[in-house]
Design an enzyme around this catalytic site. Sequence first.
Site, short mmCIF file in Angstrom:
data_model
loop_
_atom_site.label_atom_id
_atom_site.label_comp_id
_atom_site.label_asym_id
_atom_site.label_seq_id
_atom_site.Cartn_x
_atom_site.Cartn_y
_atom_site.Cartn_z
N SER A 78 11.99 -27.20 -24.64
CA SER A 78 11.11 -27.47 -23.50
C SER A 78 10.35 -28.79 -23.62
O SER A 78 9.36 -28.98 -22.94
CB SER A 78 10.10 -26.32 -23.35
OG SER A 78 9.32 -26.19 -24.51
N LYS A 115 1.63 -21.24 -22.68
CA LYS A 115 1.50 -22.69 -22.64
C LYS A 115 0.35 -23.12 -21.74
O LYS A 115 -0.45 -24.01 -22.10
CB LYS A 115 2.80 -23.31 -22.16
CG LYS A 115 3.96 -23.16 -23.14
CD LYS A 115 5.24 -23.72 -22.56
CE LYS A 115 6.41 -23.57 -23.54
NZ LYS A 115 7.67 -24.09 -22.98
#
Length: 806
Positions: free
Chosen positions: A711, A754
Amino acid sequence: MQLSDYDAFPSQLPIVVEDELFLYPFMISPIFLTNQKDIDAATDAMENNSLLFVTSSVAGKEGSRDFDAMYKVGVIGSIMRKVHIPDGRVKILFQGLARGEIIEPLPGEINKAVIDVVKLEPYDQLRTDALMDVLRDKIKKLSTLSSHVPADLVRTIEENDEPQRIADLVSSMLKLDKEVAYALYIEPNIEKRLLGLIDVITSEIESAKVQREIRSKVHSKIEQTNKEYFLKEQLKEIQHELGMDTQREEEIANFREKIEQLKPEMSEDAYKEISKQLDRFARMHPDSADANLLQSYLEWVLELPFGQLSKKNLSVEDVSRELDKDHYSLEKPKERIVEFFSVRELAMLRGIKPKETGGAILCFAGPPGVGKTSLANSIAHALARPLVRIALGGLEDVNELRGHRRTYVGAMPGRLVQGLIEAKSMDPVIVLDEIDKVGRSMRGDPTAALLEILDPEQNSKYRDYYLNFNIDLSKAIFIATANDVGRIPAPLRDRMEFIGLNSYTPKEKFEIAKRYLIPQELKKHALKAREFHISDKALRILIDEYTREAGVRNLRRRIAGLMRKAARMLLEDKTRELVQVTRKNLDKFVDKKVFEISLIDKKPQIGVVSGLAWTAVGGDVLTIEAIKIKGKGGLQLTGSLGDVMKESVRIAHSVVKILIDERKLKIPSSAIPHTLKEHEENIQVDASEVYKRYDLHIHVPEGATPKDGPSAGITMVTAIASILSNQKVDNRVAMTGEVTLTGKVLPIGGLKEKLIAAYKAGVKKALIPVKNYERDLDDIPEEVKENIKIIGVSNVQEVLREALIK
């Protein structure tokens, strides 16, 4: 041969020490010599035509040839023959002549001493004759009871009138203990010696009577049995005489009684196996090793709670009420737990077996400290069932789960069976803790055993190797916990329904601390609510600056630390009634601040980008740095990056090159290095030269920490684009998303963790893949969405438009 044939006494004689035999003057006996000192003494006697003194070693000092390790009184005699044996030993034929005594060792001589003949005390002939008559009668009586007394000995005693000789003969026949024999041997008074022998023979007669009585009792019972039965019956009679014979029979009877009581609840194969092992146990000698193993087996299996089930029926309302009572927030996990048990309650009400519903096993997945095990505790409490916790972390041996086969030393049931025994119920709540950390080794694969345990189709007939019969695990409720679902093998994942428990927001932590942690810790630390108080501001600082984590475990430890100090302060100052922790005095109660999530930079910089990462303990903000050095377009990567992340950097480099070539990323002329000639002649250089004339160095700080994941693509693109175009990156922006070679932004996982990390780090704008924006935004806490502008992006141009400052 007489003593008079040799030198007069006292005389210097060599000494031989015998460790096993106890010799008497009348005996002619072979002696095997292994000690070199003894061999030298025998050789000395033969060579000098001398007598030899033979004595016994003191009990417990066999092998030593020091004077203090040998008896001082022994036998003086001669060597009739000496032979060397091939194995190194020496055999002598020794004839005893008289009692001797060591007067003094010879200086410098280890195996030689001054020896004198023992002078015997005078005795009363009449009393001695009377004692000898008693001794003869006792010997005759003993000969009728025991086969150890030869008829020749009785005849010899009858014909001999020498009391010392008779005492020696009787002593040698009785095979006395060395110390007892020596005590009688050195007794100078013949009357006392005869009395001592009479006492010994009387004891032998009583012992022989008991043995004969036992044999006579047993004889009538053994006519139709074999030797083994005879020995058992003889042992039984001996135990009966000692009052010990009932214990084993009572134990076997208790086992049989327990088996019959449990028979209605047992399966047929369980009853057969346990009864078979009990029959074997009853036939075995109690001192055999197999008997001990079988006894342990019977004790284990009869502790199993056959047929023991919880009396309370499953109630979804109770589960929901208990979850709300014990846990703040976690709305979606609690909703899914209630739905899961709704299916089980409905199946139970309609008489459908659990395996027919095909229900999966619950698995709570999330970072440490977010409440996975405590949720299981709440479920067990709501169902009024015992909780069994089986820690699987680091488990490599499949026998730990399956049980050991009884052929192994120290065999015992597997952890599941032990858990049922501990719970005293066949339907407990079983927590398989840290199922993602199960290992695999040469001792088997525990995950393969877990496949059977967690499959409703199979666990109704689960077989433990130690028990060797099937038990029903289908009534138990299995709950697994894991930190990283990706580490669980795919076949095992297929058996489970995952309920994600994500990181708590600071607001949630504040409420959890106020409602649960502080009251619980007050109780643990023997404090009253009026004696300790922490202000809301101090608690928020404690959460934000001292305990940045996914869960609340460290927060609990910090609160416990505050209360320990408070308890000490109350004890030291008896007049004090309240300890208050405020924002001003908090640093006096805690040691130092901890910043687990890095705060964003204070001002925009070129080549420095904030990326969002997921870890097993929650989200984190990673700063990615890029610099350019004059070169030939090379790429250097540092920061302990994994293979996937290295590929992301290379893809990002290629994507930025394409953007520059297609003029989609503007490169100011000042960013392109010119040669001296190009500068003097004012030659226009193509923008593509910027990535050909610079080497890039990409670094992720904290190089000791390994980093990997799919990511970081758009973060790498932004860092490279910034450094090549000399444009600063907005310091308030953080981003996550993978990128393809064509510039598309792909969706990622762990979005909630996140974005919570971004919120904690002070991020004001978050760039996420548009697919995640469309499907995952409902999972994000309102507190995060209110403070961060979340933007969905579909390609790198949109990313650069939002991140780079013009």
